[in-house]
Scaffold this active site. Structure first.
Site, PDB file in Angstrom:
ATOM      1  N   ALA A 250       0.868  -1.197   0.000  1.00 33.27           N
ATOM      2  CA  ALA A 250       0.000   0.000   0.000  1.00 33.27           C
ATOM      3  C   ALA A 250       0.897   1.237   0.000  1.00 33.27           C
ATOM      4  O   ALA A 250       0.729   2.158  -0.809  1.00 33.27           O
ATOM      5  CB  ALA A 250      -0.900  -0.001   1.228  1.00 33.27           C
ATOM      6  N   GLY A 251       1.860   1.235   0.901  1.00 32.46           N
ATOM      7  CA  GLY A 251       2.775   2.381   0.992  1.00 32.46           C
ATOM      8  C   GLY A 251       3.595   2.544  -0.284  1.00 32.46           C
ATOM      9  O   GLY A 251       3.799   3.658  -0.765  1.00 32.46           O
ATOM     10  N   ASP A 252       4.060   1.433  -0.853  1.00 33.92           N
ATOM     11  CA  ASP A 252       4.868   1.512  -2.080  1.00 33.92           C
ATOM     12  C   ASP A 252       4.034   2.032  -3.254  1.00 33.92           C
ATOM     13  O   ASP A 252       4.510   2.829  -4.062  1.00 33.92           O
ATOM     14  CB  ASP A 252       5.439   0.133  -2.429  1.00 33.92           C
TER      15      ASP A 252
HETATM   16  P1  ATP Z   1       2.250  -1.096   3.987  1.00 28.25           P
HETATM   17  O1  ATP Z   1       3.468  -1.105   4.891  1.00 28.25           O
HETATM   18  O2  ATP Z   1       1.148  -1.995   4.461  1.00 28.25           O
HETATM   19  O3  ATP Z   1       2.575  -1.262   2.549  1.00 28.25           O
HETATM   20  P2  ATP Z   1       2.174   1.582   4.838  1.00 28.25           P
HETATM   21  O4  ATP Z   1       1.976   1.348   6.308  1.00 28.25           O
HETATM   22  O5  ATP Z   1       3.517   1.969   4.384  1.00 28.25           O
HETATM   23  O6  ATP Z   1       1.636   0.351   4.033  1.00 28.25           O
HETATM   24  P3  ATP Z   1      -0.240   3.080   4.888  1.00 28.25           P
HETATM   25  O7  ATP Z   1      -0.175   4.385   5.558  1.00 28.25           O
HETATM   26  O8  ATP Z   1      -0.874   1.956   5.647  1.00 28.25           O
HETATM   27  O9  ATP Z   1       1.213   2.717   4.362  1.00 28.25           O
HETATM   28  O10 ATP Z   1      -1.030   3.184   3.529  1.00 28.25           O
HETATM   29  C1  ATP Z   1      -0.562   3.933   2.423  1.00 28.25           C
HETATM   30  C2  ATP Z   1      -1.766   4.465   1.695  1.00 28.25           C
HETATM   31  O11 ATP Z   1      -2.571   3.367   1.255  1.00 28.25           O
HETATM   32  C3  ATP Z   1      -2.672   5.337   2.541  1.00 28.25           C
HETATM   33  O12 ATP Z   1      -2.209   6.667   2.568  1.00 28.25           O
HETATM   34  C4  ATP Z   1      -4.002   5.162   1.821  1.00 28.25           C
HETATM   35  O13 ATP Z   1      -4.054   5.976   0.676  1.00 28.25           O
HETATM   36  C5  ATP Z   1      -3.948   3.703   1.358  1.00 28.25           C
HETATM   37  N1  ATP Z   1      -4.590   2.788   2.310  1.00 28.25           N
HETATM   38  C6  ATP Z   1      -3.980   2.026   3.240  1.00 28.25           C
HETATM   39  N2  ATP Z   1      -4.879   1.295   3.932  1.00 28.25           N
HETATM   40  C7  ATP Z   1      -6.077   1.589   3.415  1.00 28.25           C
HETATM   41  C8  ATP Z   1      -7.424   1.171   3.686  1.00 28.25           C
HETATM   42  N3  ATP Z   1      -7.697   0.273   4.631  1.00 28.25           N
HETATM   43  N4  ATP Z   1      -8.426   1.696   2.944  1.00 28.25           N
HETATM   44  C9  ATP Z   1      -8.172   2.598   1.956  1.00 28.25           C
HETATM   45  N5  ATP Z   1      -6.930   3.033   1.644  1.00 28.25           N
HETATM   46  C10 ATP Z   1      -5.901   2.549   2.366  1.00 28.25           C
HETATM   47  O1  RIB Z   2       6.544  -2.711   1.213  1.00 33.89           O
HETATM   48  C1  RIB Z   2       6.346  -4.058   0.893  1.00 33.89           C
HETATM   49  C2  RIB Z   2       7.675  -4.702   0.606  1.00 33.89           C
HETATM   50  O2  RIB Z   2       8.477  -4.651   1.778  1.00 33.89           O
HETATM   51  C3  RIB Z   2       7.611  -6.164   0.245  1.00 33.89           C
HETATM   52  O3  RIB Z   2       7.425  -6.380  -1.127  1.00 33.89           O
HETATM   53  C4  RIB Z   2       8.891  -6.730   0.814  1.00 33.89           C
HETATM   54  O4  RIB Z   2       9.795  -7.181  -0.163  1.00 33.89           O
HETATM   55  C5  RIB Z   2       9.493  -5.620   1.672  1.00 33.89           C
HETATM   56  O5  RIB Z   2      10.539  -5.012   1.020  1.00 33.89           O
END
Ligand code: ATP
Ligand code: RIB
Length: 310
Positions: A250-252
């Site tokens: 999601a973050g990526d």
């Molecule tokens: P991850 O580590 O799980 O890849 P992250 O913790 O780095 O994600 P988040 O802040 O959880 O990043 O999510 C990144 C973006 O994804 C948020 O800003 C939002 O736009 C979207 N997002 C994440 N979770 C949800 C959700 N449950 N519903 C809708 N959008 C979401």
């Molecule tokens: O952000 C998700 C990623 O974190 C995964 O694809 C995993 O390889 C780690 O780098």
């Protein structure tokens, strides 16, 4: 001309689906196992490319089956992989990921060949950085190499974006060279010791970065969306309401989408970043409804089908 350069990791994700997260000292059975292409750098590269940006990756994999397979996948998406190093001494990076029934994940990364990127490797790729508009890095490759890359970028007017994930202490020198920093809530807490829960705490945490020379702070807030902060303004851009089944990448996807939009802006300012976040929230909302890292990243056409033309 390459317009986005991503310095970052390429990992093979070993994904285990579980009813619930394992507790310390406990053994549980997993429901399924999959090998999926991942790595924060590669995921961000694929996300940006599928949304229309020209992307070049600076990375390192092992000269092994996983490495060859992962680079092939990036090539298939038309990402420039001519600056990926193949190591004969370290294996390709791996990530052990468990995803529970609520869609939460926990990840352990085995960095392997990702750690071979060093400042002299970066120095040899100066031209690649100079010919980009935006340079992005995370913390799954050595920080000394990121500092070197950001120095080259800063000297040549290339916008630098730091996604400090996974969180670790950030050298002041790197913060001074960072235009946009984009942690999630957990990383923001680990880096500032401030729990981000409302506008006041978002401002306080962001100030810690802004005081060190960062120009813009974006804090992703999961299902609540993302905040953009500079020294004068703060805005929270809400996420879309969807049912998340797996938040991996999601973050990526957010970072990839953000830069794919920002790279087309004439100037990088509060408004263009805020506008790019609106798009990034759309993209990430699609990603959280799908399983896995790279397979869950949408193409621009899919985003338009779901949310319409902007
Ligand atoms: P991850 O580590 O799980 O890849 P992250 O913790 O780095 O994600 P988040 O802040 O959880 O990043 O999510 C990144 C973006 O994804 C948020 O800003 C939002 O736009 C979207 N997002 C994440 N979770 C949800 C959700 N449950 N519903 C809708 N959008 C979401
Ligand atoms: O952000 C998700 C990623 O974190 C995964 O694809 C995993 O390889 C780690 O780098």
């Amino acid at each position: 001309m390459q317009n986005v350069c991503i310095l970052g990791s390429i990992n093979m994700d070993l994904v285990l689906r579980v009813d619930r997260m394992v507790k310390s000292g406990e053994t549980i059975l997993s429901k399924s196992f999959q090998r999926i292409s991942g790595g924060k750098g590669a995921n961000q590269a694929v996300a940006a490319r599928r949304l229309g940006a020209n992307v070049c990756m600076v990375a390192s994999v092992g000269n092994d089956e996983n490495g060859l397979e992962l680079v092939k996948v990036l090539k298939k998406d038309n990402i420039d992989v001519s600056n990926v190093n193949y190591s004969d001494t370290n294996p390709t990076g791996m990530a052990i990921i468990t995803v529970d029934d609520l869609g939460n994940n926990s990840i352990i990364v085995v960095p392997g060949a990702n750690m071979e990127i060093n400042p002299s490797y970066i120095e040899n790729l100066k031209q690649v950085i100079v010919s980009s508009k935006i340079l992005v890095a995370q913390f799954e490759t050595p920080v000394e190499a990121t500092i070197q890359a950001f120095k080259i970028a800063r000297e040549n007017g290339v916008v630098t974006v730091l996604n400090p994930a996974p969180a670790k202490n950030i050298p002041e020198e790197l913060l001074e060279l960072t235009d946009i920093i984009a942690p999630n809530e957990t990383e923001a807490f680990e880096l500032t010791s401030i729990e981000v829960k409302d506008e006041e705490s978002i401002r306080k945490a962001s100030n810690k970065f802004l005081e060190k020379g960062v120009k813009f702070v974006i804090i992703t807030l999961g299902e609540k969306g993302a905040a953009i902060v500079d020294k004068d303004k703060l805005s929270i851009v809400p996420a879309y309401k969807v049912k998340a089944i797996d938040t991996t990448a999601a973050g990526d996807s957010f970072i990839g989408a953000l830069i794919s939009k920002l790279v087309n802006s004439d100037i990088v300012d509060f408004n263009s970043i805020e506008n790019s976040i609106k798009f990034a929230n759309k993209v990430s909302s699609i990603v959280v409804q799908r399983a896995g890292a790279q397979p869950s990243l949408p193409y621009l056409e899919e985003v338009k089908e779901v949310y319409g033309e902007e």
